[in-house]
Design a protein around this motif. Sequence first.
Motif, PDB file in Angstrom:
ATOM      1  N   SER A  37       0.783  -1.129   0.125  1.00 14.00           N
ATOM      2  CA  SER A  37      -0.051   0.064  -0.031  1.00 14.00           C
ATOM      3  C   SER A  37       0.843   1.296   0.077  1.00 14.00           C
ATOM      4  O   SER A  37       0.750   2.263  -0.834  1.00 14.00           O
ATOM      5  CB  SER A  37      -0.751  -0.038   1.263  1.00 14.00           C
ATOM      6  OG  SER A  37      -1.742  -1.104   1.153  1.00 14.00           O
ATOM      7  N   ALA A  38       1.888   1.405   0.707  1.00 10.33           N
ATOM      8  CA  ALA A  38       2.686   2.347   0.892  1.00 10.33           C
ATOM      9  C   ALA A  38       3.554   2.693  -0.482  1.00 10.33           C
ATOM     10  O   ALA A  38       3.944   3.787  -0.808  1.00 10.33           O
ATOM     11  CB  ALA A  38       3.774   2.228   1.992  1.00 10.33           C
ATOM     12  N   MET A  39       3.848   1.445  -1.254  1.00 12.91           N
ATOM     13  CA  MET A  39       4.647   1.859  -2.633  1.00 12.91           C
ATOM     14  C   MET A  39       3.532   2.417  -3.622  1.00 12.91           C
ATOM     15  O   MET A  39       4.112   2.892  -4.691  1.00 12.91           O
ATOM     16  CB  MET A  39       5.254   0.590  -2.715  1.00 12.91           C
ATOM     17  CG  MET A  39       6.470   0.172  -1.653  1.00 12.91           C
ATOM     18  SD  MET A  39       7.147  -1.271  -1.994  1.00 12.91           S
ATOM     19  CE  MET A  39       8.176  -0.970  -3.488  1.00 12.91           C
ATOM     20  N   GLY A  40       2.281   1.775  -3.588  1.00 14.75           N
ATOM     21  CA  GLY A  40       1.204   2.313  -4.613  1.00 14.75           C
ATOM     22  C   GLY A  40       1.734   1.818  -6.002  1.00 14.75           C
ATOM     23  O   GLY A  40       1.960   0.575  -6.006  1.00 14.75           O
ATOM     24  N   ASP A  41       1.575   2.618  -7.078  1.00 17.97           N
ATOM     25  CA  ASP A  41       1.912   2.000  -8.235  1.00 17.97           C
ATOM     26  C   ASP A  41       3.129   1.461  -8.729  1.00 17.97           C
ATOM     27  O   ASP A  41       3.475   0.779  -9.561  1.00 17.97           O
ATOM     28  CB  ASP A  41       1.305   3.218  -9.503  1.00 17.97           C
ATOM     29  CG  ASP A  41      -0.090   3.673  -9.180  1.00 17.97           C
ATOM     30  OD1 ASP A  41      -1.008   2.782  -8.659  1.00 17.97           O
ATOM     31  OD2 ASP A  41      -0.379   4.466  -9.646  1.00 17.97           O
ATOM     32  N   ALA A  42       4.213   2.098  -7.806  1.00 20.36           N
ATOM     33  CA  ALA A  42       5.579   1.656  -8.114  1.00 20.36           C
ATOM     34  C   ALA A  42       5.742   0.148  -7.486  1.00 20.36           C
ATOM     35  O   ALA A  42       6.829  -0.399  -8.142  1.00 20.36           O
ATOM     36  CB  ALA A  42       6.480   2.426  -7.116  1.00 20.36           C
ATOM     37  N   PHE A  43       5.013  -0.630  -6.701  1.00 18.14           N
ATOM     38  CA  PHE A  43       5.039  -1.756  -6.453  1.00 18.14           C
ATOM     39  C   PHE A  43       5.203  -2.711  -7.598  1.00 18.14           C
ATOM     40  O   PHE A  43       6.240  -3.502  -7.589  1.00 18.14           O
ATOM     41  CB  PHE A  43       3.805  -2.283  -5.502  1.00 18.14           C
ATOM     42  CG  PHE A  43       4.089  -3.614  -4.831  1.00 18.14           C
ATOM     43  CD1 PHE A  43       4.807  -3.884  -3.661  1.00 18.14           C
ATOM     44  CD2 PHE A  43       3.520  -4.767  -5.245  1.00 18.14           C
ATOM     45  CE1 PHE A  43       4.797  -4.895  -2.848  1.00 18.14           C
ATOM     46  CE2 PHE A  43       3.881  -5.858  -4.682  1.00 18.14           C
ATOM     47  CZ  PHE A  43       4.366  -5.956  -3.533  1.00 18.14           C
ATOM     48  N   LYS A  44       4.526  -2.805  -8.398  1.00 19.41           N
ATOM     49  CA  LYS A  44       4.543  -3.636  -9.749  1.00 19.41           C
ATOM     50  C   LYS A  44       5.678  -3.591 -10.376  1.00 19.41           C
ATOM     51  O   LYS A  44       6.586  -4.745 -10.791  1.00 19.41           O
ATOM     52  CB  LYS A  44       3.155  -3.580 -10.439  1.00 19.41           C
ATOM     53  CG  LYS A  44       3.212  -4.698 -11.359  1.00 19.41           C
ATOM     54  CD  LYS A  44       1.934  -4.614 -12.270  1.00 19.41           C
ATOM     55  CE  LYS A  44       1.658  -5.713 -13.314  1.00 19.41           C
ATOM     56  NZ  LYS A  44       0.486  -5.551 -13.947  1.00 19.41           N
ATOM     57  N   LYS A  45       6.020  -2.455 -10.600  1.00 19.50           N
ATOM     58  CA  LYS A  45       7.337  -2.022 -11.208  1.00 19.50           C
ATOM     59  C   LYS A  45       8.625  -2.615 -10.729  1.00 19.50           C
ATOM     60  O   LYS A  45       9.454  -3.107 -11.122  1.00 19.50           O
ATOM     61  CB  LYS A  45       7.226  -0.484 -11.743  1.00 19.50           C
ATOM     62  CG  LYS A  45       6.307   0.081 -12.393  1.00 19.50           C
ATOM     63  CD  LYS A  45       6.495   1.525 -12.756  1.00 19.50           C
ATOM     64  CE  LYS A  45       5.499   1.997 -13.591  1.00 19.50           C
ATOM     65  NZ  LYS A  45       5.606   3.593 -13.655  1.00 19.50           N
ATOM     66  N   VAL A  46       8.661  -2.478  -9.489  1.00 19.53           N
ATOM     67  CA  VAL A  46       9.743  -2.846  -8.470  1.00 19.53           C
ATOM     68  C   VAL A  46      10.040  -4.392  -8.509  1.00 19.53           C
ATOM     69  O   VAL A  46      11.133  -4.760  -8.994  1.00 19.53           O
ATOM     70  CB  VAL A  46       9.621  -2.518  -7.087  1.00 19.53           C
ATOM     71  CG1 VAL A  46      10.622  -3.096  -6.120  1.00 19.53           C
ATOM     72  CG2 VAL A  46       9.839  -1.027  -7.083  1.00 19.53           C
TER      73      VAL A  46
END
Length: 555
Positions: free
Chosen positions: A516-525
């Motif tokens: 939740s804290a990473m938001g949209d960046a989570f999938k890219k990471v």
Amino acid sequence: MQYPNTLRLGDIRPGRNPRKYFDPAKMAEMIESVRTQGVIQPVLVRPLEDGSHELVAGGRRVRAAREAHGDDYAMPVVVREMDEFEARSLALIENIQRDDMAPSEEAVAAAEIVGMCQGDRDEAARQLGWTRAMLDSRLALMNCSASVLEALNTRTIKLGHAELFAAFTKEQQDKLLPVIVKEGHTVADLKNVLERASCSLAAAIFDKADCAGCQHNSAAQAEMFGESIGTGNCTNRNCYNEKTEKQLDATATGLRDEFQTVRIVRPGDNHTRIQLVAEGTKGVGEEQAKACYACQNFGAAVSGLPDSLGKVYKGQCFDTVCNMKKVAARIKSEKTEPVAAKAASAGGSSKAKDATKADKSAAASPAPEATVVAESDRVKTYRVALWRKALRREVSQDAALARRYLLAVVATGQARSIDAGPVNTVWERLIDDKPAVGDFGKAATSAAALDADAEGKMMISITLSAIQGVDVSYLMQMCRHHKLDLAKHWKLDKEFLELITKSEMKVVADELGLRSAMGDAFKKVFAKSKPEVIDALLSVDGFDYAGKVPKVLKF
């Protein structure tokens, strides 16, 4: 329960006899013996749920009795309760220990036993009473083609021929076999061909850039065997094998970020893995499959076999015995469901077809996501070390608490867990003298000279030594009684993340709130490499890492 001493021969179901070849002459002798004297030694059977009996050991006696007396013969039996796994294991061991079993049949039986031992070849060799070299030699035969194994069974070729054939692809074996048999070539002849022609550069899985100008890159001289062996081979077998192994290791290493278990499978590893599926005849069930994805025995296989060298098979279960039991439990559960409920949920034959398609395409399908973090040996070791460190830290601050815990440890028979080494170090520092080993009087006199503060420190050091040494199950009791709050002693770190797969990191990220804290960046990471994922998870801006502990670390 009282079991019968005999059973009607026709009522005994066939078992899983690993023997496929029966010497005609010896079989004829046994039939004649049974015809005149009957069966003297009882066969071993097991009772089934439907009231029938299944043969476990004694296949040749059953064959002979049926030939000599027919299905109405009163067959002497020993009835023993055992599950499917026990029956299979006993049948394999019983047959393989007989000296007249064909090497190819020994190979098949030994491979099954290796599978039952979860790939542990040393344990399999121990159960068989073989040396490890003997086991590996037999398992190598598992790469022989069906025609080569048949030729070995019927003694058309020698064992040495078959062992050499195993290094070729099955296509090459089937081309070479008729030539070997027809022209009567020796084992030495075949070895010469293997040394010159088995290392096909066309089939090589490593980078061949350096091979183009190599002096060992030449067409095989195949005048003896015509077109049986193709051209474009490496004649430096050691170099070829070394490069192949490095590439296999590199492929396996690249999968370890994704899976809990990754193995390079060799000839004879046939039964050490099975494709995990939820449905179909080999399905474990939807809910069980989800749990299996997080098991430490779930992962991927890299083929080290000549016919599929370097191929990756994802979604593998490496505990075939457990898988077999899960499938059996699912089938049994389905049988107990009401017929109406089964009709409503089964979805007809299309469901079975879909499962079959899924099974066939599983090798190329994406890896299923873990639902929990697997309790691998590495994670368990990390977790127990955390418990000991946290509990020792809290107890070290309270001498009275340490004294109470020490009394409880001694009273419950755990005094053996106290290591004298760390205690003696503290003793020497407090008393300024080494402890008198074996001299009780001197030690007692020195202890009497301790003031209250020093005595308290000694109690703490002894208790800390006990915490470090007690068994894990007892340690869990101590942590629960103490109501140890791990959140005060741990936060997410690189050491822990390196122990788990990227799929498991997603589970941890969900538990701790990182997704939740990473938001949209989570999938890219998570599309990046494992080291980059770890760095990203440990450096989320504004995220409070304190006070958050994943379930797998709790007691």
